[in-house]
Design a protein around this motif. Structure first.
Motif, mmCIF file in Angstrom:
data_model
loop_
_atom_site.group_PDB
_atom_site.id
_atom_site.type_symbol
_atom_site.label_atom_id
_atom_site.label_comp_id
_atom_site.label_asym_id
_atom_site.label_seq_id
_atom_site.Cartn_x
_atom_site.Cartn_y
_atom_site.Cartn_z
ATOM 1 N N ARG A 88 -11.456 2.601 67.292
ATOM 2 C CA ARG A 88 -11.793 1.382 66.561
ATOM 3 C C ARG A 88 -10.841 1.185 65.390
ATOM 4 N NH1 ARG A 88 -17.468 -0.808 63.819
ATOM 5 N NH2 ARG A 88 -16.423 -2.409 62.565
ATOM 6 N N GLU A 92 -8.638 -2.131 64.718
ATOM 7 C CA GLU A 92 -8.719 -2.901 63.470
ATOM 8 C C GLU A 92 -7.332 -3.076 62.854
ATOM 9 O OE1 GLU A 92 -11.331 -4.366 62.404
ATOM 10 O OE2 GLU A 92 -13.005 -3.375 63.415
ATOM 11 N N TYR A 253 -20.630 -7.655 71.402
ATOM 12 C CA TYR A 253 -20.694 -6.648 70.343
ATOM 13 C C TYR A 253 -21.490 -5.435 70.812
ATOM 14 C CZ TYR A 253 -18.609 -9.322 66.508
ATOM 15 O OH TYR A 253 -17.732 -9.982 65.684
ATOM 16 N N GLU A 257 -20.694 -0.921 71.477
ATOM 17 C CA GLU A 257 -21.457 0.201 70.946
ATOM 18 C C GLU A 257 -22.122 1.037 72.034
ATOM 19 O OE1 GLU A 257 -21.405 0.862 67.765
ATOM 20 O OE2 GLU A 257 -20.327 -0.965 67.185
ATOM 21 N N HIS A 315 -24.587 -2.129 52.908
ATOM 22 C CA HIS A 315 -24.133 -1.250 53.984
ATOM 23 C C HIS A 315 -22.605 -1.318 54.083
ATOM 24 C CE1 HIS A 315 -24.334 0.937 57.734
ATOM 25 N NE2 HIS A 315 -23.719 -0.028 58.377
ATOM 26 N N PRO A 318 -18.920 0.542 57.539
ATOM 27 C CA PRO A 318 -17.772 0.078 58.342
ATOM 28 C C PRO A 318 -16.450 0.188 57.595
ATOM 29 C CG PRO A 318 -19.609 -1.432 58.576
ATOM 30 C CD PRO A 318 -19.981 -0.484 57.471
ATOM 31 N N ASP A 326 -15.883 -5.794 59.336
ATOM 32 C CA ASP A 326 -16.728 -6.132 60.470
ATOM 33 C C ASP A 326 -17.898 -5.155 60.532
ATOM 34 O OD1 ASP A 326 -17.666 -7.343 62.708
ATOM 35 O OD2 ASP A 326 -16.161 -6.579 64.081
ATOM 36 N N GLY A 327 -19.096 -5.643 60.198
ATOM 37 C CA GLY A 327 -20.272 -4.781 60.150
ATOM 38 C C GLY A 327 -20.784 -4.550 58.737
ATOM 39 N N GLN A 329 -22.646 -5.299 55.371
ATOM 40 C CA GLN A 329 -23.846 -6.092 55.163
ATOM 41 C C GLN A 329 -24.034 -6.436 53.694
ATOM 42 O OE1 GLN A 329 -27.205 -4.093 56.909
ATOM 43 N NE2 GLN A 329 -26.226 -3.904 58.913
ATOM 44 N N GLU A 363 -24.506 -10.156 57.791
ATOM 45 C CA GLU A 363 -23.520 -9.158 58.183
ATOM 46 C C GLU A 363 -22.214 -9.850 58.548
ATOM 47 O OE1 GLU A 363 -22.944 -5.807 61.731
ATOM 48 O OE2 GLU A 363 -24.926 -6.576 61.250
ATOM 49 N N LYS A 365 -19.296 -10.444 60.744
ATOM 50 C CA LYS A 365 -18.889 -10.261 62.126
ATOM 51 C C LYS A 365 -17.618 -11.073 62.320
ATOM 52 C CE LYS A 365 -22.040 -7.648 64.098
ATOM 53 N NZ LYS A 365 -21.664 -6.317 64.630
ATOM 54 N N TRP A 372 -29.090 -12.159 59.563
ATOM 55 C CA TRP A 372 -29.912 -11.264 60.370
ATOM 56 C C TRP A 372 -31.367 -11.225 59.930
ATOM 57 C CZ3 TRP A 372 -28.589 -10.089 64.949
ATOM 58 C CH2 TRP A 372 -27.261 -9.794 65.296
#
Length: 572
Positions: A88, A92, A253, A257, A315, A318, A326-327, A329, A363, A365, A372
């Motif tokens: 990942r 990125e 997405y 995962e 959060h 990421p 990306d991810g 929060q 979040e 994305k 969310w």
């Protein structure tokens, strides 16, 4: 997340410790040069898989540094996770390179020769379970870019490009993935405004968490403009298209995962997704619009501008793990609007003034903020709403901001299934006792430590028996999975229940407005909710004073809320 931030701070403290000798610096210089060549190869070949193979540790790497007696399965699991992380990271890096226009046809790179690096290593934080490898908080690699052609359009590629490797681990074979890699610096004028902000924000986010506003984040501005269209047009679908993921986006997405063969059929996932989106995200927007209709607030012809917005970042893993927004929060997000209008509300009050909308959680994305959790009014202009409407608004605002019912609310009389007997139980049956109500799931990582700590409550407070009931309610779909999970861990000191089918959409979860897990309530003997104060974590330090662990103090938090209630009941 708190644990990660404390470990970051501990690393910064480690940097003040003694350095390493010339031999180690020579090894570091050699490792740096190899890493620089790997990064150039990635940019030239666009081969993320090859870079991941080089930048993630092999089984042999891990076996050579693992503690004696380490389970081979643990080593293999670490290798698998670190390779996925490195893959990942490489993708990125290539995504940013693509946005910058960096291709082998337009620019060539070489590693900038620098003096002997000053790198301080530490060995305090495990790389995986029982695996310790020296690391440093950050490693700088500078590449010199030279345009392939002499055209004026490509002259912008000439200059220095700095990449920061966060938390790298130094194996005998070279540097391996530890944390994210980010573009720290590129030539002036090469990045667009959004990318310029991202490049400035990412390096400072893990420790400083700078504010995200509409002046520095175009993605937040775009979400604010979507909300303007929602309140002007009173159209829920505007919110769905501008602030939510489509199912296909969410599915793609999810595939990143979880392997496709481990997922339920796509049609089944789509049905559940659409139901959750409808009830948990679109219904709150309908409520927001309905409040406008009841008050007679029509902003369709008003001049509505976005004054400011703020996103409280939470959060950040990421960024720490992948060097990506990306991810990431934010929780909550506040949007303030200025309204100019000569119109009046149903009660004859001017509708002009300042409005504010609260979003529970969003979040990043890609280059968008995706909502969310629920949305609610935060503020209306002074005098526009009466006491009843104001109370309703404050109630919904608290739920959105905290993800739970406000203190003093009469607890809903939910029903759940006891997992030991299979009997259906009503929460009202425990009226007269202090109730600790814990919502959790077997698949929820952050839920496991609180569940384990709850098993110790009565051993620590035997005087609570008969006066306090600790009830855990699982939001899993399958009660048999929960029973097996509880039995394996010996978690039998609490009254363990199952909410029923539907997870967050089950009546037991919806009644208490549960939007995330774990969610904890304390309910007094009269059946009203009580505030639970979050306490600072219990911190463990090594001999040098470096933070190496931080545990939440679940029982201590409950004591602060429960002891006064138990004492008051004794006096009656």
């Amino acid at each position: 997340m708190l644990r990660t931030q404390l470990l970051v701070m501990s690393i910064c403290l480690c940097l003040a410790s003694a350095g390493w000798g010339a031999e180690t610096n020579g090894a570091i210089a050699k490792a740096n040069a190899a890493l620089g060549r790997q990064l150039i190869q990635l940019l030239e070949t666009q081969d993320a898989e090859a870079f991941a193979n080089q930048f993630s540790p092999s089984l042999a790497d891990l076996e050579g540094v693992a503690e004696p007696g380490t389970n081979p399965a643990t080593i293999k699991e670490t290798a698998t996770k670190k390779r996925a992380q490195a893959l990942r990271i490489s993708r990125e890096l290539l995504d940013v390179a693509s946005r910058l226009g960096l291709t082998a046809e337009r620019v060539r790179f070489q590693v900038k020769a620098e003096g002997a690096p000053r790198v301080h290593l530490s060995n305090d934080v495990p790389y995986g379970k029982e695996i310790y490898v020296p690391f440093t908080s950050g490693l700088r690699v500078v590449l010199l870019g030279e345009p392939v052609t002499d055209t004026k359009a490509d002259a912008k590629f000439r200059g220095e490009y700095e990449l920061m490797i966060y938390w790298p681990r130094l194996f005998p074979a070279g540097w391996r993935v530890g944390g994210g890699v980010w573009w720290n610096r590129v030539p002036d004028g090469l990045a667009d405004p959004l990318l310029e902000w991202e490049l400035a924000f990412i390096p400072t986010a893990p420790t400083n968490k700078p504010p995200i506003t509409i002046t520095n984040d175009p993605a937040l501005l775009a979400l604010g403009n979507t909300l303007i269209r929602v309140i002007k047009q009173r159209d829920v679908q505007v919110f769905a298209s501008g602030a939510l993921l489509s199912f296909d986006e969410a599915w793609n997405y999810l595939l990143k995962e979880v392997p496709a063969d481990e997922l339920p059929p796509k049609a089944e996932v789509r049905t559940l997704w659409e139901k959750k989106r409808e009830e948990l995200l679109l219904n709150p927007v309908r409520t927001l619009v309905a409040q406008m209709d009841r008050l007679g607030i029509d902003l369709s012809r008003a001049d509505v501008t976005l004054k400011e917005a703020a996103a409280r970042t939470g959060h950040l893993s990421p960024i720490v793990q992948y060097g990506s927004l990306d991810g990431m929060q934010a929780n909550p997000l506040t949007f303030k609007f200025a309204v100019k209008s000569d119109a009046l509300s149903k009660a004859g009050k001017p509708i002009a003034g300042e409005y504010s909308v609260l979003v529970g959680r969003a979040e990043r994305k890609g280059r968008r903020w995706i909502v969310w959790e629920a949305i609610a009014w935060d503020k209306f202009p002074n005098g526009l709403v009466g006491p009843k409407e104001l109370a309703e608004m404050e109630f919904e605002k608290y739920v959105v901001e905290h993800g739970k019912l406000p203190p003093g609310t009469v607890a809903p009389d939910i029903q759940f299934t006891r997992l030991d007997t299979g009997a259906r139980v009503s929460l009202a049956a425990f009226r007269g006792k202090v109730v600790v109500l814990e919502y959790w799931a077997t698949s929820c990582g952050p839920c496991q430590d609180p569940m384990a700590q709850l098993q110790t409550v009565f051993a620590r407070h035997p005087e609570w028996k008969g006066r306090v009931e600790v009830i855990t309610v699982s939001l899993d779909e399958n009660p048999d999975v929960v029973r097996a999970h509880l039995a394996k861990r010996g978690w039998n000191q609490t009254l363990n229940g199952w909410a029923g089918a539907g997870e967050f959409l089950s009546p037991a979860a919806k009644a208490f407005r549960v939007e995330s897990m774990p969610t904890t309530y304390v309910i007094d003997p009269a059946g009203k909710t009580v505030d639970v104060k979050r306490l600072r974590p219990e911190v463990t330090k090594d001999a040098k004073g470096n933070v190496i662990d931080a545990k939440l103090r679940i029982v201590d938090e409950l004591e602060a809320a429960v002891v006064p209630l138990v004492d008051a009941a004794r006096l009656r």
